[in-house]
Design a protein around this motif. Sequence first.
Motif, PDB file in Angstrom:
ATOM      1  N   LEU A  44       6.664   4.576  -1.759  1.00  0.00           N
ATOM      2  CA  LEU A  44       7.736   4.070  -0.704  1.00  0.00           C
ATOM      3  C   LEU A  44       6.832   3.654   0.451  1.00  0.00           C
ATOM      4  O   LEU A  44       7.473   2.716   1.387  1.00  0.00           O
ATOM      5  N   LYS A  45       5.573   4.051   0.931  1.00  0.00           N
ATOM      6  CA  LYS A  45       4.963   3.335   1.915  1.00  0.00           C
ATOM      7  C   LYS A  45       4.613   2.125   1.553  1.00  0.00           C
ATOM      8  O   LYS A  45       4.789   1.248   2.730  1.00  0.00           O
ATOM      9  N   LYS A  46       4.170   1.667   0.508  1.00  0.00           N
ATOM     10  CA  LYS A  46       3.925   0.545   0.149  1.00  0.00           C
ATOM     11  C   LYS A  46       5.196  -0.549   0.320  1.00  0.00           C
ATOM     12  O   LYS A  46       5.070  -1.526   0.846  1.00  0.00           O
ATOM     13  N   ALA A  47       6.400   0.062  -0.166  1.00  0.00           N
ATOM     14  CA  ALA A  47       7.698  -0.695  -0.040  1.00  0.00           C
ATOM     15  C   ALA A  47       7.845  -1.057   1.552  1.00  0.00           C
ATOM     16  O   ALA A  47       8.307  -2.031   1.755  1.00  0.00           O
ATOM     17  N   GLY A  48       7.922   0.118   2.175  1.00  0.00           N
ATOM     18  CA  GLY A  48       8.287  -0.134   3.553  1.00  0.00           C
ATOM     19  C   GLY A  48       7.153  -0.880   4.205  1.00  0.00           C
ATOM     20  O   GLY A  48       7.643  -1.890   5.105  1.00  0.00           O
ATOM     21  N   ASP A  49       5.757  -0.926   3.996  1.00  0.00           N
ATOM     22  CA  ASP A  49       4.639  -2.013   4.613  1.00  0.00           C
ATOM     23  C   ASP A  49       5.128  -3.211   4.339  1.00  0.00           C
ATOM     24  O   ASP A  49       5.143  -4.237   4.945  1.00  0.00           O
ATOM     25  N   ALA A  50       5.711  -3.565   3.123  1.00  0.00           N
ATOM     26  CA  ALA A  50       5.801  -4.912   2.454  1.00  0.00           C
ATOM     27  C   ALA A  50       7.271  -5.440   3.074  1.00  0.00           C
ATOM     28  O   ALA A  50       7.314  -6.658   3.695  1.00  0.00           O
ATOM     29  N   SER A  51       8.117  -4.633   3.280  1.00  0.00           N
ATOM     30  CA  SER A  51       9.562  -4.943   4.098  1.00  0.00           C
ATOM     31  C   SER A  51       9.100  -5.219   5.244  1.00  0.00           C
ATOM     32  O   SER A  51       9.782  -6.393   6.023  1.00  0.00           O
ATOM     33  N   GLY A  60      14.605 -14.640   7.805  1.00  0.00           N
ATOM     34  CA  GLY A  60      16.004 -14.877   7.129  1.00  0.00           C
ATOM     35  C   GLY A  60      16.119 -14.106   5.801  1.00  0.00           C
ATOM     36  O   GLY A  60      17.202 -13.583   5.411  1.00  0.00           O
ATOM     37  N   LEU A  61      15.074 -14.230   4.952  1.00  0.00           N
ATOM     38  CA  LEU A  61      14.871 -13.557   3.625  1.00  0.00           C
ATOM     39  C   LEU A  61      14.964 -12.256   3.769  1.00  0.00           C
ATOM     40  O   LEU A  61      15.781 -11.559   2.995  1.00  0.00           O
ATOM     41  N   TRP A  62      14.230 -11.640   4.908  1.00  0.00           N
ATOM     42  CA  TRP A  62      14.435 -10.265   4.942  1.00  0.00           C
ATOM     43  C   TRP A  62      15.814  -9.690   5.305  1.00  0.00           C
ATOM     44  O   TRP A  62      16.413  -8.783   4.779  1.00  0.00           O
ATOM     45  N   TYR A  63      16.540 -10.571   6.098  1.00  0.00           N
ATOM     46  CA  TYR A  63      17.874 -10.195   6.673  1.00  0.00           C
ATOM     47  C   TYR A  63      18.884 -10.321   5.335  1.00  0.00           C
ATOM     48  O   TYR A  63      19.548  -9.507   5.147  1.00  0.00           O
ATOM     49  N   ARG A  64      18.836 -11.324   4.618  1.00  0.00           N
ATOM     50  CA  ARG A  64      19.529 -11.355   3.374  1.00  0.00           C
ATOM     51  C   ARG A  64      19.490 -10.339   2.336  1.00  0.00           C
ATOM     52  O   ARG A  64      20.204  -9.531   1.737  1.00  0.00           O
ATOM     53  N   LEU A  65      18.119  -9.790   2.038  1.00  0.00           N
ATOM     54  CA  LEU A  65      17.677  -8.777   1.208  1.00  0.00           C
ATOM     55  C   LEU A  65      18.048  -7.459   1.839  1.00  0.00           C
ATOM     56  O   LEU A  65      18.425  -6.678   1.020  1.00  0.00           O
ATOM     57  N   SER A  66      17.787  -7.074   3.238  1.00  0.00           N
ATOM     58  CA  SER A  66      18.002  -6.059   3.778  1.00  0.00           C
ATOM     59  C   SER A  66      19.681  -5.536   3.722  1.00  0.00           C
ATOM     60  O   SER A  66      19.839  -4.490   3.942  1.00  0.00           O
ATOM     61  N   THR A  67      20.480  -6.586   3.969  1.00  0.00           N
ATOM     62  CA  THR A  67      21.895  -6.335   4.130  1.00  0.00           C
ATOM     63  C   THR A  67      22.406  -5.787   2.721  1.00  0.00           C
ATOM     64  O   THR A  67      23.437  -5.113   2.480  1.00  0.00           O
ATOM     65  N   GLY A  69      20.234  -4.031   0.810  1.00  0.00           N
ATOM     66  CA  GLY A  69      19.431  -2.830   0.473  1.00  0.00           C
ATOM     67  C   GLY A  69      18.278  -3.260  -0.585  1.00  0.00           C
ATOM     68  O   GLY A  69      17.616  -2.535  -1.093  1.00  0.00           O
ATOM     69  N   TYR A  70      17.873  -4.491  -0.629  1.00  0.00           N
ATOM     70  CA  TYR A  70      16.900  -4.930  -1.457  1.00  0.00           C
ATOM     71  C   TYR A  70      15.568  -5.164  -0.926  1.00  0.00           C
ATOM     72  O   TYR A  70      14.542  -5.499  -1.609  1.00  0.00           O
ATOM     73  N   ASP A  71      15.473  -5.053   0.358  1.00  0.00           N
ATOM     74  CA  ASP A  71      14.311  -5.365   1.248  1.00  0.00           C
ATOM     75  C   ASP A  71      13.207  -4.475   0.718  1.00  0.00           C
ATOM     76  O   ASP A  71      11.877  -5.023   0.651  1.00  0.00           O
ATOM     77  N   MET A  72      13.428  -3.373   0.269  1.00  0.00           N
ATOM     78  CA  MET A  72      12.367  -2.303  -0.109  1.00  0.00           C
ATOM     79  C   MET A  72      11.583  -2.846  -1.464  1.00  0.00           C
ATOM     80  O   MET A  72      10.638  -2.088  -2.122  1.00  0.00           O
ATOM     81  N   LEU A  73      12.283  -3.690  -2.128  1.00  0.00           N
ATOM     82  CA  LEU A  73      11.728  -4.233  -3.523  1.00  0.00           C
ATOM     83  C   LEU A  73      10.907  -5.322  -3.462  1.00  0.00           C
ATOM     84  O   LEU A  73      10.446  -5.709  -4.481  1.00  0.00           O
ATOM     85  N   TYR A  74      10.878  -5.831  -2.293  1.00  0.00           N
ATOM     86  CA  TYR A  74      10.149  -7.104  -2.142  1.00  0.00           C
ATOM     87  C   TYR A  74       8.618  -6.919  -2.335  1.00  0.00           C
ATOM     88  O   TYR A  74       8.138  -7.667  -3.463  1.00  0.00           O
ATOM     89  N   PHE A  75       8.319  -5.660  -2.365  1.00  0.00           N
ATOM     90  CA  PHE A  75       6.564  -5.546  -2.716  1.00  0.00           C
ATOM     91  C   PHE A  75       6.415  -5.713  -4.230  1.00  0.00           C
ATOM     92  O   PHE A  75       5.322  -6.154  -4.916  1.00  0.00           O
ATOM     93  N   ILE A  76       7.701  -5.703  -5.053  1.00  0.00           N
ATOM     94  CA  ILE A  76       7.302  -5.863  -6.598  1.00  0.00           C
ATOM     95  C   ILE A  76       7.502  -7.144  -6.885  1.00  0.00           C
ATOM     96  O   ILE A  76       6.554  -7.612  -7.655  1.00  0.00           O
ATOM     97  N   PHE A  77       8.017  -8.078  -6.122  1.00  0.00           N
ATOM     98  CA  PHE A  77       8.142  -9.596  -6.580  1.00  0.00           C
ATOM     99  C   PHE A  77       7.322 -10.296  -5.201  1.00  0.00           C
ATOM    100  O   PHE A  77       7.512 -11.626  -5.422  1.00  0.00           O
ATOM    101  N   LYS A  78       6.471  -9.823  -4.605  1.00  0.00           N
ATOM    102  CA  LYS A  78       5.926 -10.098  -3.435  1.00  0.00           C
ATOM    103  C   LYS A  78       4.869 -11.590  -3.729  1.00  0.00           C
ATOM    104  O   LYS A  78       5.177 -12.805  -3.369  1.00  0.00           O
TER     105      LYS A  78
END
Length: 87
Positions: A44-51, A60-67, A69-78
């Motif tokens: 969760l810490k790693k996901a939060g830091d990546a977000s 822009g990408l963060w906004y689209r993902l966060s609306t 609820g996918y922004d915390m998954l970014y670290f998987i596909f970074k």
Amino acid sequence: MQKIITDRIIYAIVEDVAVSTAISKICSFAASQTLTVIAIEGMLKKAGDASDRLKVKYPGLWYRLSTKGYDMLYFIFKNELNKIFLF
């Protein structure tokens, strides 16, 4: 009389072994659960830091993902997403 004493000693040893085994299994389970919680907290810490990094680098990408609820998954596909944006 000797058989009664022997039986009592054997019973006490078997009971002690059973209790020791039960305590060992409980402690092993508790340690495993503790490590699982620590691993989840680390992810969760790693996901939060990546977000947070995504929010700064690609707002822009963060906004689209966060609306969604996918922004915390970014670290998987970074790595894959960075290749797409940096080609």
